[in-house]
Design an enzyme around this catalytic site. Structure first.
Site, PDB file in Angstrom:
ATOM      1  N   GLU A  33     -33.702  -6.376  63.674  1.00  0.00           N
ATOM      2  CA  GLU A  33     -33.057  -6.305  64.987  1.00  0.00           C
ATOM      3  C   GLU A  33     -34.093  -6.697  66.038  1.00  0.00           C
ATOM      4  OE1 GLU A  33     -30.011  -2.698  63.852  1.00  0.00           O
ATOM      5  OE2 GLU A  33     -31.926  -2.120  64.693  1.00  0.00           O
ATOM      6  N   ASP A  90     -36.124   3.616  65.968  1.00  0.00           N
ATOM      7  CA  ASP A  90     -36.466   4.153  64.656  1.00  0.00           C
ATOM      8  C   ASP A  90     -37.476   3.267  63.945  1.00  0.00           C
ATOM      9  OD1 ASP A  90     -35.277   6.544  64.477  1.00  0.00           O
ATOM     10  OD2 ASP A  90     -33.522   5.909  63.337  1.00  0.00           O
ATOM     11  N   LYS A 126     -29.189   6.997  61.693  1.00  0.00           N
ATOM     12  CA  LYS A 126     -28.785   6.906  63.091  1.00  0.00           C
ATOM     13  C   LYS A 126     -28.392   8.280  63.658  1.00  0.00           C
ATOM     14  CE  LYS A 126     -25.277   5.281  66.009  1.00  0.00           C
ATOM     15  NZ  LYS A 126     -24.006   4.605  66.162  1.00  0.00           N
ATOM     16  N   ASP A 173     -24.716   0.410  69.451  1.00  0.00           N
ATOM     17  CA  ASP A 173     -25.717  -0.143  68.542  1.00  0.00           C
ATOM     18  C   ASP A 173     -26.509  -1.189  69.323  1.00  0.00           C
ATOM     19  OD1 ASP A 173     -24.627   1.398  66.622  1.00  0.00           O
ATOM     20  OD2 ASP A 173     -23.628  -0.217  65.530  1.00  0.00           O
ATOM     21  N   ASP A 177     -20.492   8.417  62.036  1.00  0.00           N
ATOM     22  CA  ASP A 177     -19.535   8.260  63.130  1.00  0.00           C
ATOM     23  C   ASP A 177     -18.168   8.847  62.782  1.00  0.00           C
ATOM     24  OD1 ASP A 177     -19.451   6.279  61.245  1.00  0.00           O
ATOM     25  OD2 ASP A 177     -19.291   4.612  62.638  1.00  0.00           O
TER      26      ASP A 177
HETATM   27  O1  UPG Z   1     -32.162   4.734  60.302  1.00  0.00           O
HETATM   28  C1  UPG Z   1     -31.451   4.138  61.082  1.00  0.00           C
HETATM   29  C2  UPG Z   1     -30.471   3.227  60.657  1.00  0.00           C
HETATM   30  C3  UPG Z   1     -29.698   2.583  61.611  1.00  0.00           C
HETATM   31  N1  UPG Z   1     -29.875   2.825  62.928  1.00  0.00           N
HETATM   32  C4  UPG Z   1     -29.058   2.109  63.940  1.00  0.00           C
HETATM   33  O2  UPG Z   1     -27.695   2.260  63.655  1.00  0.00           O
HETATM   34  C5  UPG Z   1     -26.975   1.160  64.161  1.00  0.00           C
HETATM   35  C6  UPG Z   1     -25.967   0.661  63.155  1.00  0.00           C
HETATM   36  O3  UPG Z   1     -26.583   0.006  62.089  1.00  0.00           O
HETATM   37  P1  UPG Z   1     -26.021  -1.376  61.494  1.00  0.00           P
HETATM   38  O4  UPG Z   1     -26.901  -1.752  60.377  1.00  0.00           O
HETATM   39  O5  UPG Z   1     -25.817  -2.337  62.583  1.00  0.00           O
HETATM   40  O6  UPG Z   1     -24.664  -0.898  60.855  1.00  0.00           O
HETATM   41  P2  UPG Z   1     -23.149  -1.346  61.142  1.00  0.00           P
HETATM   42  O7  UPG Z   1     -22.462  -1.312  59.843  1.00  0.00           O
HETATM   43  O8  UPG Z   1     -23.061  -2.576  61.929  1.00  0.00           O
HETATM   44  O9  UPG Z   1     -22.702  -0.103  62.036  1.00  0.00           O
HETATM   45  C7  UPG Z   1     -21.491   0.606  62.011  1.00  0.00           C
HETATM   46  O10 UPG Z   1     -21.447   1.578  60.986  1.00  0.00           O
HETATM   47  C8  UPG Z   1     -22.479   2.579  61.029  1.00  0.00           C
HETATM   48  C9  UPG Z   1     -22.153   3.595  59.971  1.00  0.00           C
HETATM   49  O11 UPG Z   1     -22.133   3.046  58.714  1.00  0.00           O
HETATM   50  C10 UPG Z   1     -22.563   3.256  62.369  1.00  0.00           C
HETATM   51  O12 UPG Z   1     -23.728   4.025  62.412  1.00  0.00           O
HETATM   52  C11 UPG Z   1     -22.629   2.239  63.462  1.00  0.00           C
HETATM   53  O13 UPG Z   1     -22.651   2.839  64.714  1.00  0.00           O
HETATM   54  C12 UPG Z   1     -21.442   1.308  63.345  1.00  0.00           C
HETATM   55  O14 UPG Z   1     -21.479   0.353  64.380  1.00  0.00           O
HETATM   56  C13 UPG Z   1     -27.994   0.099  64.553  1.00  0.00           C
HETATM   57  O15 UPG Z   1     -28.091   0.035  65.945  1.00  0.00           O
HETATM   58  C14 UPG Z   1     -29.271   0.621  63.940  1.00  0.00           C
HETATM   59  O16 UPG Z   1     -30.378   0.273  64.700  1.00  0.00           O
HETATM   60  C15 UPG Z   1     -30.830   3.728  63.355  1.00  0.00           C
HETATM   61  O17 UPG Z   1     -31.008   3.948  64.542  1.00  0.00           O
HETATM   62  N2  UPG Z   1     -31.587   4.376  62.420  1.00  0.00           N
HETATM   63 MN    MN Z   2     -24.071  -3.455  63.464  1.00  0.00          MN
END
Ligand code: UPG
Ligand code: MN
Length: 737
Positions: free
Chosen positions: A118, A147, A285, A309, A449
């Site tokens: 990211e 993180d 997260k 996010d 979530d």
């Molecule tokens: O240890 C971690 C892992 C992830 N994230 C953040 O969580 C968000 C979501 O991660 P991403 O890999 O983009 O996952 P997505 O599948 O796109 O996200 C969806 O699905 C996730 C659950 O599986 C939710 O946490 C997210 O809010 C939701 O948008 C990102 O901003 C990451 O930076 C953290 O802050 N810490």
């Molecule tokens: Mn995402």
């Protein structure tokens, strides 16, 4: 007297938002009823014509019957959930008229996890877009949770703080949309004021270059490090997984020096990297959100929290105000726990090869949620009441006094706050506290979530879905097939595990949320379970074709009608919906392909991994979705070529199934043409089965292409090709002998 006042208020009450029923309900219900009738006929056929012959005949028949029953049951559930649906329309102008200066504070939480996956330049854009909301800046605060614990991201935030002094007044002056500079300069067509436009663009591009250079070099030049005390924190950072809390208030919105180039106040901007130690689990997260909730409660403590996010920039500067129309509505606002906006993406191609827009789900299906208690919390683009998120239960007659909320002030200095709040983000702070259980976002699941949202609803709160014409947030959709499959695997596996835990909607939600909402959650939680029935329909009819077992009615029999009717009408309706939601015909075809691929691969893995986890064999993890890609890969994505490239067991399965369907169809065609006089007989007997195989082959055309004909780096690896042919042939031979 008080009573009278209330009466008066009631009379004068003008709602801040309106609820409308969705059009086209009657058509939907009629079609659903006719499909239901068709399904009844299919069930009758399966029972009446149960084969009396061989063992194989009987068992394959039973299997198919069970698959059909599963799909029918699933269809029934989803139809019931969509029976009624509503949309909400906020009236923003009324909000400003009524509340003027009394608007509440908003804390915005942005989460990032890794500067490589990211990139900081992306995070900066999201942060800037949030700072530039059309909202009083002194009431706005943006918190970044890193993180990745990276000084590259920290540096980028410093740059953002600086650039915001130019960017915010520019946005205000020209009513810029979207307020993410990258998106704005990418899409803006008309120049507002050429000179100013060019100079701001140049400032932005210079900043972006500086950020990208440091990211590439993975190093911050000495002279920059000297400019801010915050960099010294990294002297103590051992690694991403082993460091102290780093908390820096980059812009203190209360301070007099927090002003843009025109002298207007700036929003508060805070950088937080919570403490990480290898021996403590950080809960992904959810952990970072909970740290943010605590830290922000000491610094700004706004009653409303927006969570996004790091890739989800603001695309509509009115979003905060429209969500406040819901919370602040005098009659219906107080029972609302959160307001969810859809997750939309800016990098979709016209025909969306991976079906990432989830078009029909986000535009139509969620409206069924909303009519029955409210949408789930989808992780990004969601406004929460702080209290709700912290576990407060809804009580009847609960009423917020927005005036009083605004009166609280924090007087401590920024550096004092930085020091005293660190402990709130330490690894041990949560020990023996309800955090992660009754307070904040829930731990122990990769889909924090969904379960957090459901528990808020179980605490008595309602939620609302807002989907304005101009989308509130836009993010990055994954651009390779594997990333898509891995992401969906995380989701469906996460929710399936919940289904088998104490958070099962049917148990946990019992008597707390409407039955229909429990059912809606359940259909989502059971997504992964679809893999079994799908596999059956893809594999068995095809093998039976080779063996000569007929599973469907003859073409000449009237029993064929319900099968044809249900399949045809069901798909035609789905196509119509897809087009109605703004999709294209090819987009729908791609969506169907992804439906098949996901159910046969990621759902299958998710299903079996869940079982392993239930047995205690597997561990919780969270694969962060990549937000950048090679130029090569991006180019193929823009050309709408499916990206296989890497070797993965998911692709082995996918290719083997495709090959199997190909062999099955070839075998059937051979059979039909070889015994020429029997021709019509074979077609009559196996017509539907052959048709099913041919449809599957058509869906898989891009897979054959990637296996056999493509030369680019995105083709299927050669090893997958050999494996798939061998496996498919083996399966065919086993079936025939
Ligand atoms: O240890 C971690 C892992 C992830 N994230 C953040 O969580 C968000 C979501 O991660 P991403 O890999 O983009 O996952 P997505 O599948 O796109 O996200 C969806 O699905 C996730 C659950 O599986 C939710 O946490 C997210 O809010 C939701 O948008 C990102 O901003 C990451 O930076 C953290 O802050 N810490
Ligand atoms: Mn995402």
């Amino acid at each position: 007297m008080l009573c009278e006042e209330r009466e008066m208020a009631k009379k004068e009450y003008v709602p801040l938002f309106e609820t409308r029923k969705v059009k086209g309900r009657i058509l939907f219900r009629c079609i659903a009823a006719s499909i239901f009738l068709g399904i009844c006929f299919i069930i009758m056929y399966r029972i009446r014509y149960f084969p009396v012959g061989g063992k194989a005949e009987r068992w394959t028949w039973i299997g198919l019957f069970l698959s059909e029953l599963w799909f029918s049951f699933y269809w029934l559930l989803t139809t019931v959930c969509r029976w009624n649906a509503v949309i909400r329309i906020p009236f923003i102008h009324r909000l400003s008229q009524r509340f003027g200066k009394e608007l509440p504070g908003i804390d915005i939480f942005v989460c990032t996890a890794d500067p490589l996956i990211e990139p900081p330049s992306l995070v900066v854009n999201t942060v800037l877009s949030m700072m530039a909301y059309d909202y009083p800046p002194e009431k706005l605060s943006v918190y970044l949770s890193d993180d990745g614990g990276s000084n590259l991201t920290f540096y980028a935030m410093l740059e953002a703080a600086n650039f915001s002094k130019t960017w915010l007044p520019f946005c205000k002056k020209f009513q810029v949309e979207s307020t993410s500079p990258e998106a704005y300069f990418r899409t803006a067509s008309e120049l507002v004021n050429v000179q100013e436009w060019l100079s701001v663009k140049k400032l932005y591009e210079d900043m972006k270059m500086r950020i990208e250079t440091t990211t590439k070099l993975n190093q911050i030049p000495e002279y920059i490090q000297k400019q801010h005390k915050g960099f010294r924190e990294w002297d103590f950072v051992l690694s991403k997984h082993d460091h102290q809390t780093i908390l820096q208030i980059l812009i203190d919105g209360r301070g007099t020096n927090a002003a843009d180039i025109e002298g207007n106040p700036l929003p508060t901007l805070v950088y937080l990297a919570r403490e990480k130690r290898p021996q403590y689990h950080h809960h992904f997260k959810a952990g970072s959100m909970n740290a943010l909730i605590r830290v922000s409660s000491k610094i700004t403590n706004a009653p409303i929290i927006l969570n996004v996010d790091c890739d989800m920039y603001s695309n509509n500067s009115k979003t905060i105000k429209s969500s406040l129309c819901i919370f602040m509505d005098e009659e219906k606002g107080d029972e609302i726990g959160y307001v969810q906006f859809p997750q939309c993406f800016y990098n979709l191609t016209k025909n969306e090869i991976y079906g990432s827009s989830l078009r029909v789900m986000l535009q139509l299906e969620v409206l069924g949620f909303d009519a029955n208690g409210g949408p789930s919390y989808m992780g990004s683009g969601c406004f929460h009441r702080r209290e709700t998120l912290c576990g407060k239960k809804y009580e009847k007659n609960y009423k917020v006094d927005w005036k009083k909320i605004n009166d609280k002030k924090v007087n401590e200095s920024a550096s004092f706050l930085e020091e005293t709040c660190k402990v709130l983000a330490s690894c041990t702070f949560e020990h023996n506290t309800p955090w992660g259980k009754e307070m904040g976002l829930k731990y122990g699941t990769p889909v924090e979530d969904g379960v957090t949202g459901m528990s808020i609803q179980c605490n008595g709160w309602k939620s609302i879905y807002l989907n304005p014409e101009r989308k509130g947030f836009l993010g990055v959709a994954p651009i390779t097939l594997l990333q898509n499959l891995v992401q969906h695997k995380r989701w469906v596996e996460g929710v399936l595990q919940l289904f088998f835990s104490r958070y099962c909607p049917l148990l946990y939600g019992h008597r707390k949320i409407p039955l229909k909402l429990q059912l809606i959650y359940s259909t989502h939680h059971l997504w992964a379970a679809n893999c079994l029935a799908t596999w059956y329909i893809v594999v068995v009819p095809c093998l039976c074709l080779l063996k000569g077992i007929s599973l469907f009615p003859k073409i000449s029999s009237p029993w064929v009608l319900p099968f044809v009717y249900v399949t045809f009408v069901h798909r035609a309706y789905s196509l119509a919906e897809f087009l109605w939601c703004g999709g294209t015909f090819r987009g729908w075809c791609n969506d169907q392909r992804m439906w098949l691929i996901k159910r046969t691969t990621s759902y299958l893995f998710a299903f079996f991994e869940t079982i392993l986890k239930l047995l205690g064999y597997s561990q919780l993890n969270f694969v962060v979705t990549a937000k950048v890609a090679d130029e090569d890969v991006s180019k193929r994505y823009d050309q709408e070529l499916i990206e296989f490239g890497a070797a993965s067991p998911m692709f082995d399965i996918l290719a083997t199934l495709a090959m199997l369907n190909l062999f099955g169809s070839l075998g059937a065609i051979k059979k039909a043409t070889m015994d020429a006089d029997q021709d019509s007989k074979v077609l009559d007997q196996f017509g539907l089965q052959i048709l099913l195989c041919l449809v599957l082959v058509t869906i898989n055309l891009p897979v054959y292409q990637a296996l056999l004909f493509r030369k680019d780096n995105g083709k299927m690896p050669t090893s997958v090709m050999y494996k798939s042919i061998v496996f498919a042939l083996l399966a065919c031979m086993l079936a025939m002998y």
